[in-house]
Scaffold this active site. Structure first.
Site, PDB file in Angstrom:
ATOM      1  CD  GLU A 446      -3.122  -0.976   2.116  1.00  0.00           C
ATOM      2  OE1 GLU A 446      -3.103  -0.057   2.940  1.00  0.00           O
ATOM      3  OE2 GLU A 446      -4.016  -1.833   2.069  1.00  0.00           O
ATOM      4  CD  GLU A 521      -3.058  -5.834   4.110  1.00  0.00           C
ATOM      5  OE1 GLU A 521      -3.976  -5.147   4.609  1.00  0.00           O
ATOM      6  OE2 GLU A 521      -1.891  -5.437   3.968  1.00  0.00           O
TER       7      GLU A 521
HETATM    8  C1  GAL Z   1      -4.292  -2.256   5.639  1.00  0.00           C
HETATM    9  C2  GAL Z   1      -2.772  -2.245   5.832  1.00  0.00           C
HETATM   10  C3  GAL Z   1      -2.420  -3.062   7.053  1.00  0.00           C
HETATM   11  C4  GAL Z   1      -3.254  -2.653   8.233  1.00  0.00           C
HETATM   12  C5  GAL Z   1      -4.714  -2.788   7.889  1.00  0.00           C
HETATM   13  C6  GAL Z   1      -5.586  -2.404   9.070  1.00  0.00           C
HETATM   14  O1  GAL Z   1      -4.655  -1.321   4.706  1.00  0.00           O
HETATM   15  O2  GAL Z   1      -2.116  -2.762   4.719  1.00  0.00           O
HETATM   16  O3  GAL Z   1      -1.065  -2.890   7.363  1.00  0.00           O
HETATM   17  O4  GAL Z   1      -2.950  -1.341   8.537  1.00  0.00           O
HETATM   18  O5  GAL Z   1      -4.991  -1.947   6.796  1.00  0.00           O
HETATM   19  O6  GAL Z   1      -6.912  -2.376   8.702  1.00  0.00           O
END
Ligand code: GAL
Length: 956
Positions: A446, A521
């Site tokens: 990100e 993710e």
């Molecule tokens: C994502 C990020 C993670 C964490 C997560 C929490 O966007 O890549 O590191 O921060 O959000 O919701």
């Protein structure tokens, strides 16, 4: 009273001698026949906090007129070899000092409100020092010191020589110290760690939180990370290609040969070969490639993670000069844009989780055996993959993944193409590229400033090409929250989707038919273990949102399972972690994204995934059935199971039979009355299993169980103890919050406690507190003799004395003069349990020392390095105490001679409080670690009003 000699114990001398002889013996026996030694360098460090703003509180490092940046070997303050570190605390590595700090509502949200960072300069610098002996016959060898990872911004000195600064808190790095060592003598390494700044937006710890190694080789040796093994497999035969880099650090051109031997899992040699008549010039390196066939090897797979060894021997002039071992696995990997991931040509869906390096009790300093524990917990859920979000992990995590059969998406920290970023990427790939568990490299996560534009595409392409040159066997991805179609995502080997909701995955697949995809993710829906009704004041979140598009674990799994073209996904996250305490913030201090809490206790989303990720029949009901305040109110009940149908009963009365949708779960709203809520699972019309939850009685007893009942007596291994509170019938009380006190007997210790409560501000560690007190306001008076000096007593009026060392006179007409020097020790509160040690240095010749007029030691030689005395309390008082010495003024030997003027200091050690932790919703965790002695480690647990428990772990 005045002339009575008080009980004074000489501390340290004996211990130091024992340690030094042990180190010598150890080094000798290790060295026997050893061509190369890699010595664990984790024990017997000393540690103290410095200060990020005040140099005088930072042991005056960097304050000398000639600093270590001005003159070679001029490491000053705590970097100086002779620095007085006697009052520092003993510390073994790995170590995370952040986890020891208190919480503070004004501290950083991202790192979980630990009192670290810019506003806490007194907590943000850590100093480590270690003395070590290098035997005389090591002269001529090449010696380097290697750090697996230090958080962060570390500066290292050996014997006062500045070795370098490593800003990254997650890279491994090494320094060649060959030229700086005293051979046949004592050496000192000093490390200053500055954890003021954060690299991530999540808890990262502070300190030397990974292992340290001392490596000794011949001048001609295999380079650091000097082998790269690629494997292919077809028709029962493996092709093993080995690229070896050899370095010649001698002052001559050397001729040599390389002998290679591939060993299988049973220790049998399965292929050998050699290269002869090779040459490398002085100071140069050479790369050599060989290739071998291995017939019918056992492949590395998830079910059977078979490992092979490569032994590389370098022979020069008939003598073996290096032996280097590389662990690897024979396996093939392939990503297909339409059908996903293949391991050994078998289609495998990636069932992964993201994880940070953080665990209850220990923070970022995770012992190796705890890495295994965490992987075993994930495997229990049916998971087969980890993404090392968002940084290179410790190498021991990867070793554990190799050994236990866990796939890895290995992630780099920061994107960039300048020298520093590419060099970090190079270290990372070279270090890790022999691990069979790694299937994808990720360049970053990100990167919002560049995800969406041409600049990002350029950076990504440069990094990807660079990474391909270092490893052509694995594809590259980046975890992306945007720029899937028109940014970074359009050029990576594999598109890494961070969250379905951020775009159109099907559309992307259609427009980029060449590109495999993986969910880097996907959300789990946050929730607190054991909580089913949200309580925002306490920051406890109800579990149960499985299906929403904005957070449902079930929504995510159904989506990925339905699409063959998606190789799989990594949930955010496997375990809760400190920091990112969203959505509430204070008092919440840990995240709640985990499928498990920070201890590894499962939440409901774990049960859901397990029901579809394991093959064996599985059935689980939640919540617990202790809702006395909810009598006749509706309780939402969930049943998870890989069955066709489930019938639910409350106290044997049916609540109906429902059909389980594939990848779904079942829900009932049940009007609460105490008793037994049970479920029966059916497959093909037949009952195949049942499960239940029961209303429990009040807490009556403590129960403990260990993940392993036998551990290694190596001072490193651990056992993870689950502590639960039970009712009189042995049922875990799911609402219990009793505070439990712990004690250990035998050859082990507790290294951390936790309970998974996201808002707990209880201590994770209970340590001794060390305070040092300086001897200040030194004044002097010339006197005519040594004996019966009233001037040393505490109530003598010294107001007319001159400041010490102001009347030294000209060094050329020195006359023997006897003086008394008096200073103040301002003691804080102490009690019977407080240990008080006096660590002095000579400030006069033949120094005799007094505290409040009581003689502590007499006639000490000027260079006696061991002026350490345990003081009894009857000669001390809170507030002002008088330190006095008598002796002859130091003779200066030349104009610029600066004899020592530092009198030393006092150390107060306050004992640790008893280890304790509340159970949270019935559960807590204690991590115990072995000593180096074998025996039975007994952990006992007690709490007011309930039955105690004891558990034994054998340390062998
Ligand atoms: C994502 C990020 C993670 C964490 C997560 C929490 O966007 O890549 O590191 O921060 O959000 O919701």
């Amino acid at each position: 009273m005045k002339n009575r000699l008080y009980l004074i114990i000489k501390v340290n001398t004996v211990l130091v001698l024992i340690l030094f002889s042990a180190a010598l013996v150890c080094a000798k026996s290790d060295k026997k026949n050893a061509i190369r030694q890699r010595i664990a360098f984790d024990s017997d460090w000393l540690f103290a906090l410095g200060n990020a703003c005040d140099a005088s509180e930072d042991f005056n490092n960097g304050t000398s007129y000639f600093s270590y940046l001005a003159k070679a070997g001029f490491g000053d303050g705590a970097a100086a070899p002779g620095f007085d570190d006697r009052a520092w605390r003993n510390q073994n590595l790995p170590h995370d000092w952040c986890v020891e700090l208190p919480f503070d509502s004004t501290a950083g949200h991202s790192h979980g409100y630990k009192a670290l960072g810019r506003d806490f300069p007194e907590n943000s610098i850590g100093w480590y020092r270690k003395k070590f002996i290098i035997p005389k016959d090591d002269f001529g060898r090449n010696i380097s010191i290697e750090f697996d990872g230090v958080y962060r911004n570390s500066v290292v000195w050996v014997n006062g020589f500045y070795l370098g600064t490593e800003e990254s808190g997650c890279t491994s790095f090494a320094y060649d110290i060959t030229d700086y060592l005293h051979y046949g003598g004592t050496n000192v390494i000093a490390v200053r760690v500055d954890a003021t700044m954060e690299e991530g937006w999540f808890y990262e710890g502070a300190g030397i939180y990974r292992h340290v190694w001392l490596t000794k080789t011949s001048p001609l040796h295999v380079d650091r990370y000097g082998t790269f093994i690629k494997t292919g497999f077809a028709n029962g035969k493996a092709e093993v290609t080995i690229q070896t880099t050899i370095v010649n650090e001698s002052d001559k051109t050397v001729s040599f040969g390389i002998e290679e031997n591939i060993i299988d899992e049973k220790g049998k040699s399965v292929s050998t070969g050699s290269l002869k008549n090779l040459q490398i010039g002085s100071g140069a390196s050479g790369e050599f490639t060989t290739s071998y066939k291995v017939d019918n090897p056992k492949l590395w797979s998830l079910e059977s993670p078979t490992l092979h060894q490569l032994q590389t021997v370098i022979r020069s002039n008939g003598k073996v000069v290096d032996k280097y071992e590389t662990t690897f696995g024979i396996r093939t990997i392939r990503f297909d844009p339409d059908s996903g991931f293949f391991l050994n040509d078998k289609n495998v869906k990636i069932l992964g989780t993201n994880n940070h390096q953080d665990h209850a009790g220990v923070g970022a300093a995770i012992p190796d055996a705890l890495q295994d524990f965490r992987i075993r917990r994930l495997k229990k859920m049916g998971s087969n993959a980890i993404r090392t979000s968002h940084n290179p992990p410790t190498p021991e995590l990867l070793d554990a993944c190799d050994r236990l059969g866990m796939l890895v998406l290995n992630e780099n920290r920061l994107m960039g193409t300048n020298k520093e970023h590419l060099s970090l990427l190079e270290q990372f790939i070279k270090r890790d590229r022999n691990h069979p568990s790694i299937i994808i490299w990720s360049l970053g996560n990100e990167e919002w400033a560049i995800e969406l534009d041409d600049l990002g595409i350029r950076i990504t392409k440069t990094m990807q090409d660079f990474a391909h040159r270092l490893d052509s066997t694995r594809p590259i991805t980046v975890g992306l929250s945007g720029g899937w179609d028109n940014g970074i995502g359009s050029v990576t080997d594999i598109i890494g989707y961070n969250y379905i909701r951020h775009g159109d995955i099907d559309g992307h697949h259609k427009n980029f038919p060449w590109q495999p995809g993986v969910g880097t993710e996907e959300t789990t829906a946050s929730g607190t273990r054991g909580i089913y009704f949200t309580n925002a004041d306490k920051a406890y979140m109800a579990q149960g949102d499985f299906t929403s598009q904005y957070g449902g674990v079930e929504f995510g799994w159904k989506y990925y399972d339905a699409r063959q073209f998606l190789a799989g996904l990594f949930y955010w996250t496997g375990f809760d972690y400190r920091g990112e305490p969203n959505p509430y913030g204070w008092p919440q201090v840990t995240s709640q994204f985990g499928l498990m809490d920070v201890c590894g206790f499962p939440k409901d989303a774990f049960f859901y995934l397990k029901s579809w990720w394991v093959d064996e029949p599985y059935l689980q009901i939640t919540p617990h059935w202790n809702w006395s305040e909810f009598e006749l109110k509706q309780i939402p009940v969930s049943v998870f199971g890989n069955v066709d149908e489930v019938e639910l009963f409350l106290n044997d009365e049916t609540l109906g039979r429902k059909t389980m949708e594939r990848n779904g779960h079942l829900s009932w709203d049940v009007s609460y009355s105490p008793g037994i809520l049970s479920a029966v699972g059916y497959k093909d019309g037949s009952k195949i299993l049942a499960n239940k939850v029961s209303t429990t009685g009040q807490p009556a007893a403590i129960k403990m169980s260990a993940d392993r009942n036998s551990i290694e007596a190596d001072g490193k291994d651990i056992a993870v103890i689950t502590v639960s509170v039970e009712d009189a019938d042995g049922l875990t009380v799911p609402t219990a919050s009793n505070e439990i006190y712990f004690e250990v007997e035998g050859p082990g210790k507790i290294i951390g406690v936790g309970n998974g409560d996201p808002s707990s501000h209880e201590a994770d560690k209970f340590l001794k507190t060390i305070i040092t007190v300086d001897i200040t306001e030194l004044r002097e008076l010339p006197v005519d003799g040594f004996n019966n000096r009233d001037e040393t007593s505490d109530n003598f009026d010294d107001s007319q004395w001159i400041p010490a060392f102001t009347n030294e006179g000209d060094w050329r007409d020195y006359k023997d003069s006897i003086i008394v020097l008096r200073g103040t020790i301002d003691l804080p509160e102490f009690n019977d349990e407080t240990e008080v040690n006096l660590f002095t240095k000579s400030i006069v010749e033949n120094q005799t020392i007094y505290i409040n007029g009581h003689k502590i030691a007499s006639d000490i030689e000027r260079d006696d390095p061991d002026q350490s005395y345990r003081l009894t309390h009857d000669i001390l008082k809170q507030g002002r105490n008088v330190y006095a010495v008598t002796g002859k003024r130091f003779r200066k030997t030349h104009q610029y001679d600066e004899p020592n003027r530092d009198p030393g200091l006092l150390q107060l050690i306050y004992p640790a409080e008893q280890w304790r932790r509340k159970v949270f919703n019935g559960l807590a965790q204690v991590i115990i670690q072995s000593d180096k002695d074998a025996g039975s480690i007994q952990l006992s647990a007690s709490s007011k009003g309930i039955k105690k428990a004891t558990i034994g772990v054998e340390s062998r």
